[in-house]
Scaffold this motif. Structure first.
Motif, mmCIF file in Angstrom:
data_model
loop_
_atom_site.group_PDB
_atom_site.id
_atom_site.type_symbol
_atom_site.label_atom_id
_atom_site.label_comp_id
_atom_site.label_asym_id
_atom_site.label_seq_id
_atom_site.Cartn_x
_atom_site.Cartn_y
_atom_site.Cartn_z
ATOM 1 N N ARG A 27 0.878 -1.175 0.000
ATOM 2 C CA ARG A 27 0.000 0.000 0.000
ATOM 3 C C ARG A 27 0.908 1.215 0.000
ATOM 4 O O ARG A 27 1.676 1.440 0.929
ATOM 5 C CB ARG A 27 -0.887 0.029 1.249
ATOM 6 C CG ARG A 27 -1.888 1.200 1.205
ATOM 7 C CD ARG A 27 -2.597 1.410 2.523
ATOM 8 N NE ARG A 27 -1.652 2.006 3.459
ATOM 9 C CZ ARG A 27 -1.647 1.817 4.769
ATOM 10 N NH1 ARG A 27 -2.511 1.022 5.331
ATOM 11 N NH2 ARG A 27 -0.761 2.407 5.541
ATOM 12 N N ARG A 44 3.577 0.274 3.050
ATOM 13 C CA ARG A 44 3.323 -0.861 3.939
ATOM 14 C C ARG A 44 3.178 -2.125 3.118
ATOM 15 O O ARG A 44 2.438 -2.147 2.121
ATOM 16 C CB ARG A 44 2.029 -0.581 4.707
ATOM 17 C CG ARG A 44 1.558 -1.695 5.573
ATOM 18 C CD ARG A 44 1.844 -1.381 7.019
ATOM 19 N NE ARG A 44 1.256 -2.412 7.857
ATOM 20 C CZ ARG A 44 1.971 -3.096 8.719
ATOM 21 N NH1 ARG A 44 3.251 -2.841 8.857
ATOM 22 N NH2 ARG A 44 1.407 -4.001 9.472
ATOM 23 N N GLU A 65 -6.568 -7.094 3.247
ATOM 24 C CA GLU A 65 -7.243 -5.829 3.559
ATOM 25 C C GLU A 65 -6.981 -5.409 5.004
ATOM 26 O O GLU A 65 -6.723 -4.244 5.294
ATOM 27 C CB GLU A 65 -8.761 -5.933 3.336
ATOM 28 C CG GLU A 65 -9.173 -5.950 1.884
ATOM 29 C CD GLU A 65 -9.402 -7.357 1.349
ATOM 30 O OE1 GLU A 65 -8.786 -8.311 1.872
ATOM 31 O OE2 GLU A 65 -10.167 -7.503 0.392
ATOM 32 N N ARG A 66 -7.033 -6.381 5.924
ATOM 33 C CA ARG A 66 -6.789 -6.058 7.336
ATOM 34 C C ARG A 66 -5.337 -5.655 7.578
ATOM 35 O O ARG A 66 -5.061 -4.721 8.321
ATOM 36 C CB ARG A 66 -7.161 -7.242 8.225
ATOM 37 C CG ARG A 66 -8.669 -7.361 8.415
ATOM 38 C CD ARG A 66 -9.040 -8.443 9.409
ATOM 39 N NE ARG A 66 -8.922 -9.755 8.761
ATOM 40 C CZ ARG A 66 -8.134 -10.741 9.179
ATOM 41 N NH1 ARG A 66 -7.405 -10.604 10.257
ATOM 42 N NH2 ARG A 66 -8.081 -11.881 8.539
ATOM 43 N N SER A 69 -4.929 -2.207 5.900
ATOM 44 C CA SER A 69 -5.968 -1.223 6.244
ATOM 45 C C SER A 69 -6.491 -0.492 5.000
ATOM 46 O O SER A 69 -6.642 0.725 4.997
ATOM 47 C CB SER A 69 -5.438 -0.207 7.249
ATOM 48 O OG SER A 69 -4.986 -0.841 8.398
ATOM 49 N N ALA A 70 -6.724 -1.257 3.945
ATOM 50 C CA ALA A 70 -7.222 -0.678 2.692
ATOM 51 C C ALA A 70 -8.011 -1.740 1.936
ATOM 52 O O ALA A 70 -7.673 -2.918 2.004
ATOM 53 C CB ALA A 70 -6.059 -0.198 1.829
#
Length: 91
Positions: A27, A44, A65-66, A69-70
């Motif tokens: 990310r 990240r 996703e976790r 955080s996206a």
């Protein structure tokens, strides 16, 4: 003295493996997700084994996703699946 190889945990099988053996999903600071085969992109990172079973497990549990955080765009899932089928880490 041999060079130390960093270990990372696969989000699918949760096993610790050498970093070069894994595929990195990153990310960026701008918030977009992409694949990073060289491990050099800023941002990240989350790691997956180059195994379709690990990808399916990570997709089902929404582990990527976790970890990042996206939300994971469909294009990145498709690129990951194509990467698994191709079986190479070229970029």
């Amino acid at each position: 003295m041999p060079k130390k190889i960093p270990m990372r945990q696969c989000l699918g099988c949760r096993e610790m493996k050498p970093k070069p053996e894994l595929i990195r999903v990153v990310r960026s600071p701008e918030g977009e997700l992409s694949l990073d085969f060289r491990g050099k992109k800023p941002g990240r990172g989350a790691y997956l084994c180059p195994d379709p079973a690990c990808l399916a497990r990570a997709k089902k549990s929404r582990a990527i996703e976790r970890a990042l955080s996206a939300p994971m765009p469909p294009e990145v899932w498709e690129a990951l699946e194509a990467q698994m089928k191709a079986g190479d880490g070229g970029d």
